[in-house]
Scaffold this motif. Structure first.
Motif, PDB file in Angstrom:
ATOM      1  N   CYS B  42     -39.399  28.351 -46.974  1.00  0.00           N
ATOM      2  CA  CYS B  42     -38.916  28.018 -45.623  1.00  0.00           C
ATOM      3  C   CYS B  42     -39.777  28.710 -44.567  1.00  0.00           C
ATOM      4  CB  CYS B  42     -37.458  28.443 -45.479  1.00  0.00           C
ATOM      5  SG  CYS B  42     -36.802  28.207 -43.820  1.00  0.00           S
ATOM      6  N   ILE B  43     -40.217  27.919 -43.570  1.00  0.00           N
ATOM      7  CA  ILE B  43     -41.042  28.488 -42.494  1.00  0.00           C
ATOM      8  C   ILE B  43     -40.222  28.687 -41.214  1.00  0.00           C
ATOM      9  CG2 ILE B  43     -43.270  27.674 -43.375  1.00  0.00           C
ATOM     10  CD1 ILE B  43     -42.903  25.257 -41.377  1.00  0.00           C
ATOM     11  N   ASP B  44     -38.915  28.505 -41.352  1.00  0.00           N
ATOM     12  CA  ASP B  44     -38.002  28.740 -40.226  1.00  0.00           C
ATOM     13  C   ASP B  44     -38.327  27.846 -39.020  1.00  0.00           C
ATOM     14  OD1 ASP B  44     -35.783  29.923 -39.140  1.00  0.00           O
ATOM     15  OD2 ASP B  44     -36.876  31.611 -38.278  1.00  0.00           O
ATOM     16  N   CYS B  45     -38.678  26.586 -39.291  1.00  0.00           N
ATOM     17  CA  CYS B  45     -38.980  25.665 -38.180  1.00  0.00           C
ATOM     18  C   CYS B  45     -37.704  25.175 -37.517  1.00  0.00           C
ATOM     19  CB  CYS B  45     -39.813  24.481 -38.673  1.00  0.00           C
ATOM     20  SG  CYS B  45     -38.930  23.383 -39.805  1.00  0.00           S
ATOM     21  N   LYS B  46     -36.585  25.323 -38.200  1.00  0.00           N
ATOM     22  CA  LYS B  46     -35.256  24.948 -37.694  1.00  0.00           C
ATOM     23  C   LYS B  46     -35.055  23.438 -37.499  1.00  0.00           C
ATOM     24  CE  LYS B  46     -33.516  29.147 -35.501  1.00  0.00           C
ATOM     25  NZ  LYS B  46     -34.431  30.171 -36.024  1.00  0.00           N
ATOM     26  N   LEU B  47     -35.978  22.630 -38.025  1.00  0.00           N
ATOM     27  CA  LEU B  47     -35.807  21.183 -37.847  1.00  0.00           C
ATOM     28  C   LEU B  47     -34.535  20.683 -38.531  1.00  0.00           C
ATOM     29  CD1 LEU B  47     -39.485  19.904 -38.100  1.00  0.00           C
ATOM     30  CD2 LEU B  47     -37.937  19.646 -36.143  1.00  0.00           C
ATOM     31  N   CYS B  48     -34.169  21.323 -39.650  1.00  0.00           N
ATOM     32  CA  CYS B  48     -32.944  20.889 -40.333  1.00  0.00           C
ATOM     33  C   CYS B  48     -31.728  21.144 -39.452  1.00  0.00           C
ATOM     34  CB  CYS B  48     -32.801  21.578 -41.686  1.00  0.00           C
ATOM     35  SG  CYS B  48     -32.933  23.374 -41.614  1.00  0.00           S
ATOM     36  N   GLU B  49     -31.726  22.293 -38.785  1.00  0.00           N
ATOM     37  CA  GLU B  49     -30.605  22.615 -37.900  1.00  0.00           C
ATOM     38  C   GLU B  49     -30.573  21.647 -36.711  1.00  0.00           C
ATOM     39  OE1 GLU B  49     -30.122  26.795 -36.675  1.00  0.00           O
ATOM     40  OE2 GLU B  49     -29.506  26.063 -34.700  1.00  0.00           O
ATOM     41  N   LEU B  50     -31.760  21.362 -36.164  1.00  0.00           N
ATOM     42  CA  LEU B  50     -31.833  20.482 -34.992  1.00  0.00           C
ATOM     43  C   LEU B  50     -31.493  19.040 -35.327  1.00  0.00           C
ATOM     44  CD1 LEU B  50     -35.129  21.785 -33.339  1.00  0.00           C
ATOM     45  CD2 LEU B  50     -32.797  22.184 -32.563  1.00  0.00           C
ATOM     46  N   ARG B  51     -31.848  18.624 -36.545  1.00  0.00           N
ATOM     47  CA  ARG B  51     -31.635  17.217 -36.890  1.00  0.00           C
ATOM     48  C   ARG B  51     -30.320  16.979 -37.624  1.00  0.00           C
ATOM     49  NH1 ARG B  51     -37.336  16.577 -38.992  1.00  0.00           N
ATOM     50  NH2 ARG B  51     -38.606  15.970 -37.190  1.00  0.00           N
ATOM     51  N   CYS B  52     -29.598  18.038 -37.912  1.00  0.00           N
ATOM     52  CA  CYS B  52     -28.319  17.817 -38.606  1.00  0.00           C
ATOM     53  C   CYS B  52     -27.350  17.158 -37.631  1.00  0.00           C
ATOM     54  CB  CYS B  52     -27.722  19.122 -39.107  1.00  0.00           C
ATOM     55  SG  CYS B  52     -26.059  18.845 -39.784  1.00  0.00           S
ATOM     56  N   PRO B  53     -26.902  15.913 -37.932  1.00  0.00           N
ATOM     57  CA  PRO B  53     -26.018  15.213 -36.985  1.00  0.00           C
ATOM     58  C   PRO B  53     -24.609  15.793 -36.967  1.00  0.00           C
ATOM     59  CG  PRO B  53     -26.912  13.720 -38.681  1.00  0.00           C
ATOM     60  CD  PRO B  53     -27.177  15.108 -39.127  1.00  0.00           C
ATOM     61  N   ASP B  54     -24.328  16.710 -37.896  1.00  0.00           N
ATOM     62  CA  ASP B  54     -22.958  17.200 -38.035  1.00  0.00           C
ATOM     63  C   ASP B  54     -22.801  18.685 -37.727  1.00  0.00           C
ATOM     64  OD1 ASP B  54     -21.532  14.748 -39.096  1.00  0.00           O
ATOM     65  OD2 ASP B  54     -23.279  14.862 -40.412  1.00  0.00           O
ATOM     66  N   PHE B  55     -23.825  19.310 -37.206  1.00  0.00           N
ATOM     67  CA  PHE B  55     -23.780  20.732 -36.825  1.00  0.00           C
ATOM     68  C   PHE B  55     -23.396  21.618 -38.016  1.00  0.00           C
ATOM     69  CE2 PHE B  55     -21.870  17.922 -33.565  1.00  0.00           C
ATOM     70  CZ  PHE B  55     -22.962  17.816 -32.730  1.00  0.00           C
ATOM     71  N   ALA B  56     -23.815  21.206 -39.205  1.00  0.00           N
ATOM     72  CA  ALA B  56     -23.387  21.911 -40.413  1.00  0.00           C
ATOM     73  C   ALA B  56     -24.363  23.017 -40.823  1.00  0.00           C
ATOM     74  CB  ALA B  56     -23.222  20.915 -41.565  1.00  0.00           C
ATOM     75  N   ILE B  57     -25.563  22.994 -40.229  1.00  0.00           N
ATOM     76  CA  ILE B  57     -26.571  23.972 -40.639  1.00  0.00           C
ATOM     77  C   ILE B  57     -26.918  24.903 -39.493  1.00  0.00           C
ATOM     78  CG2 ILE B  57     -28.977  24.291 -41.416  1.00  0.00           C
ATOM     79  CD1 ILE B  57     -28.756  21.580 -42.812  1.00  0.00           C
ATOM     80  N   ARG B  58     -26.941  26.198 -39.788  1.00  0.00           N
ATOM     81  CA  ARG B  58     -27.483  27.178 -38.844  1.00  0.00           C
ATOM     82  C   ARG B  58     -28.537  27.974 -39.584  1.00  0.00           C
ATOM     83  NH1 ARG B  58     -22.422  29.527 -35.368  1.00  0.00           N
ATOM     84  NH2 ARG B  58     -21.249  27.579 -35.305  1.00  0.00           N
ATOM     85  N   MET B  59     -29.715  27.994 -39.012  1.00  0.00           N
ATOM     86  CA  MET B  59     -30.785  28.784 -39.608  1.00  0.00           C
ATOM     87  C   MET B  59     -30.913  30.067 -38.808  1.00  0.00           C
ATOM     88  SD  MET B  59     -32.387  28.079 -42.257  1.00  0.00           S
ATOM     89  CE  MET B  59     -32.376  26.791 -43.489  1.00  0.00           C
ATOM     90  N   GLY B  60     -30.251  31.120 -39.297  1.00  0.00           N
ATOM     91  CA  GLY B  60     -30.293  32.396 -38.578  1.00  0.00           C
ATOM     92  C   GLY B  60     -31.605  33.111 -38.817  1.00  0.00           C
ATOM     93  N   GLU B  61     -31.878  34.068 -37.926  1.00  0.00           N
ATOM     94  CA  GLU B  61     -33.080  34.886 -38.120  1.00  0.00           C
ATOM     95  C   GLU B  61     -32.789  35.890 -39.230  1.00  0.00           C
ATOM     96  OE1 GLU B  61     -35.662  34.244 -36.145  1.00  0.00           O
ATOM     97  OE2 GLU B  61     -34.584  32.968 -34.721  1.00  0.00           O
ATOM     98  N   ASN B  62     -33.753  36.094 -40.111  1.00  0.00           N
ATOM     99  CA  ASN B  62     -33.612  37.162 -41.111  1.00  0.00           C
ATOM    100  C   ASN B  62     -34.101  38.477 -40.529  1.00  0.00           C
ATOM    101  OD1 ASN B  62     -32.288  36.069 -43.220  1.00  0.00           O
ATOM    102  ND2 ASN B  62     -34.081  35.819 -44.542  1.00  0.00           N
ATOM    103  N   GLU B  63     -33.501  39.579 -41.026  1.00  0.00           N
ATOM    104  CA  GLU B  63     -33.896  40.897 -40.516  1.00  0.00           C
ATOM    105  C   GLU B  63     -35.357  41.153 -40.876  1.00  0.00           C
ATOM    106  OE1 GLU B  63     -30.426  42.770 -39.652  1.00  0.00           O
ATOM    107  OE2 GLU B  63     -30.531  40.603 -39.508  1.00  0.00           O
TER     108      GLU B  63
END
Lengths: 276, 63, 377
Positions: B42-63
């Motif tokens: 994962c490169i943390d592009c967050k496209l999955c979070e942005l394109r999820c039509p159901d707000f089911a994914i959150r890609m948080g920042e890792n420490e």
């Protein structure tokens, strides 16, 4: 230490989720982009009013935590116009669909463009009437099959962005639910723009339009948007033949030569109060 | 690498996150819902979070 | 207190009074015989910091005043038959979303385009039932330019109090005729503002009944975030599609806002009814012809009086029922094929009801009324 809340927690009405839309429906992606655009512009959420009409897309404002009117079919723009005109400090956003905006609401749409009142209109264009089960809309491509064009549509579609620009809208842009980052930026630009802005979000309707036209499942439809998208500048160099089946994305208008409507009315108030 | 937070109740298993992930970090379970199978890619592009039509994914920042 | 008198048309009085009542937003579309209200609003509103908008049609006009009212404005539109037909869809939203609005409605001869410049009373039923579905609405019908003034102020107050659309019904003649009227001083009348919420914003439920049947109303931008759907909705304003109890309760509360407050809302005039054996029911400007006829009839020894509902909707049924009890006959005089007639029959009990109608764009002359009266007694 207070951590910054996730945009889903600040701007979505979590208690109203899951939403009513079908699996893979692009409407959710547009909301996702809209709340991020609002976050980006840093406007006061208490001053945001989202107005909608009727149709699948018009349910969108129910899921966002702002003031909202869910009105009648096609009428979101005149309701929004009244809100904005009476209290210009409000940030008024209209969420509408291709049928709501350009068919039953078509006259309101061109007049809102003409007036150049500071409202941002986000058109969820999924090329058909979803709420009623998939009939052809004013943006259904020629030859497409819908429940009321089983032999292929013979009604020439509108190009929403060209229509808006020709009618006088001062900010006009199009993106797709595949190109989400572009969509977020366009909506944010539209909100910041002083005047009437239109952002068309090309959306997938996998259950109806997609299935009836064998476009595959939701991910396939989004990949289709990727393959068929052409940037506006490039499109301007292409022939009509070459543009067949393409989706032109980018900016269609960005004008600063026309004064915003409520600001013009403020001048009227000033001169009326001043006497003759 | 992003921190995958998944709200299964909201997911409608459309597959957009998995199919469109530029690094193909997801597998899908038998219902079609995403499994964050290759977090190291994962490169943390967050496209999955942005394109999820159901707000089911959150890609948080890792420490 | 100084008495100010002015010569005004009905349309002028309506606009003047609306601004006196607090109107600060008008949206409309030109239509005979109501156009002057738009013209005057465009001139007078900006002088008081108010806003005028000429919309693309009557659907948009009604939508815009509802939008403005949601943002806190006292708002009005003005129209006539064809325009009022177009407004029905959004008028239904005003009733459903409980957004206070006022419609100045100058009736003209119908149906369809009818005769644009001539008066009629063919829209009495449309005013009540033009909107689909059961809904509350209030309509007042003034009989003179002076009463147009006072009833316009009352229309705004009723809209604000009950969060119900209010229609001021005049006609092409009353709209355009001039009379010398006394302009009431602002100390003589109250300007009612809608009840506002007092709870913390996070606790606000925009359609929760506070016990009065009329929920407090927030304005957009004042810190309360609220949503309202034109679908049947719960107290949060959100659509609820499969809850028979809630559906029924919602409609009953909506309709009850008028039905449970008849004492405050209803108004009517009784003219020479004390000893009357016969009673003529009539509304609006036409009632003045009727009064003339009654005066003439009385000179001939006929004991006849007038019952004039000022609120046509709600129709003052109970008072008419009381008055009907000792009458030999009731007459309904109206400029249509018989609309009020049906409502009067519901209140008349066993008393016979006779129609006096004329539907040709002309006021019914006192002589015509007297003749019709004498034929029946």
């Amino acid at each position: 230490m207070s951590e910054k809340q996730h945009v889903f927690d600040t701007f979505l009405r979590q208690d109203k989720l899951p939403h009513i839309w079908c699996p893979g429906c692009g409407n959710g992606i547009v909301i996702n982009a809209l709340i991020r655009a609002i976050e980006k512009t840093e406007i006061d959420p208490d001053n945001v009013v989202i107005v909608s009409g009727i149709g699948c897309s018009s349910r969108a404002n129910g899921y966002m935590n702002f003031c909202a009117l869910h009105t009648n079919h096609g009428r979101a723009l005149p309701y929004a116009t009244g809100v904005k005109m009476f209290n210009p400090k409000l940030k008024v956003i209209v969420v509408t669909g291709d049928g709501d905006c350009t068919s039953i609401g078509g006259n309101h749409f061109i007049h809102a463009c003409r007036r150049n009142i500071d409202i941002t209109t986000v058109v969820f264009n999924n090329n058909n009437y979803g709420m009623t089960g998939g009939q052809f809309s004013p943006t259904t491509p020629l030859g497409s099959k819908t429940k009321t064009s089983v032999y292929g549509s013979i009604d020439t579609p509108f190009d929403i962005c060209s229509l808006a620009a020709a009618a006088g809208a001062t900010y006009v842009a199009r993106s797709t639910v595949y190109h989400v980052n572009m969509l977020i930026n366009q909506i944010a630009e539209g909100i910041n723009h002083q005047g009437f802005s239109v952002v068309e979000a090309v959306c997938d309707c996998p259950t109806l339009y997609g299935r009836l036209n064998k476009k595959g499942a939701a991910p396939d439809m989004l990949l289709g948007f990727k393959e068929n998208a052409v940037m506006k500048a490039k499109a301007d160099t292409m022939t009509e033949e070459e543009l067949k089946g393409k989706i032109v994305i980018g900016n269609f208008a960005k004008r600063v030569d026309r004064k915003e409507y409520t600001a013009q009315y403020d001048s009227i108030i000033e001169s009326a109060k001043g006497g003759h | 690498m992003g921190k995958f937070e998944f709200n299964e109740k909201l997911c409608k298993a459309c597959g957009i996150c998995a199919v469109l992930c530029p690094k193909q970090v997801y597998d899908r379970d038998e219902e079609g819902k995403p499994i964050f199978a290759r977090p190291e890619d994962c490169i943390d592009c967050k496209l999955c979070e942005l394109r999820c039509p159901d707000f089911a994914i959150r890609m948080g920042e890792n420490e | 207190m100084e008495n100010t008198y002015e010569i005004m048309t009905g349309n002028e009085a309506c606009t003047h009074a609306a601004i006196a009542a607090g109107m600060r937003f008008f949206a409309g579309y030109p239509i005979t015989p109501a156009t002057e209200i738009a013209e005057l609003s465009s001139e007078w509103l900006p002088k008081v910091g108010g806003k005028y908008m000429q919309m693309e049609d009557e659907l948009a006009s009604m939508a815009a005043i509802i939008g403005a009212s949601s943002a806190g404005a006292k708002a009005m539109t003005a129209t006539s038959g064809p325009g009022y037909s177009l407004m029905q869809e959004n008028l239904g939203y005003a009733a459903m979303a409980e957004v206070p609005i006022v419609v100045a409605y100058a009736m003209r001869q119908g149906p369809c385009q009818g005769v644009a410049t001539l008066p009629a009373q063919g829209d009495i039923m449309q005013v009540r039932w033009g909107v689909h579905g059961d809904h509350p609405i209030i309509a007042v019908a003034p009989a003179s330019v002076g009463e147009v003034y006072t009833e316009t102020i009352r229309a705004f107050n009723l809209a604000e109090t009950y969060r119900v659309p209010v229609v001021i019904m005049t006609d092409a003649m009353l709209a355009h005729m001039s009379e010398r009227i006394r302009i009431p001083d602002s100390s003589e009348y109250e300007c009612v503002d809608r009840k506002r919420p007092t709870c913390p914003p996070e606790e606000f439920k925009p359609f929760a009944d506070d016990g009065t049947g009329i929920p407090p109303m927030a304005s957009f931008g004042d810190g309360y975030r609220w949503y309202c759907s034109g679908l049947i909705h719960d107290e949060t304003g959100f659509p609820v599609s499969d809850n028979p109890q809630l559906t029924s309760d919602s409609i009953k509360r909506l309709v009850g806002k008028v039905e449970n407050n008849l004492k405050d809302i209803e108004s009517y005039e009784e003219y020479k009814t004390e000893d009357a054996e016969y009673l003529i029911v009539s509304i609006g400007l036409l009632s003045r012809s009727v009064k003339d006829a009654v005066d003439q009839a009385r000179q001939e020894g006929i004991k006849v009086g007038v019952f004039r509902p000022i609120t046509v909707w709600p129709f003052p049924e109970q008072r008419l029922a009381e008055l009907s009890q000792n009458k030999r006959k009731l007459f309904v005089c109206e400029m249509n094929e018989g609309q009020l007639y049906h409502v009067v029959r519901e209140s008349a009990g066993v008393t016979p009801v006779v129609q006096i109608t004329q539907n040709n764009g002309k006021m019914i002359a006192a002589e015509t009324i007297l003749k019709a009266l004498k034929e029946e007694i």
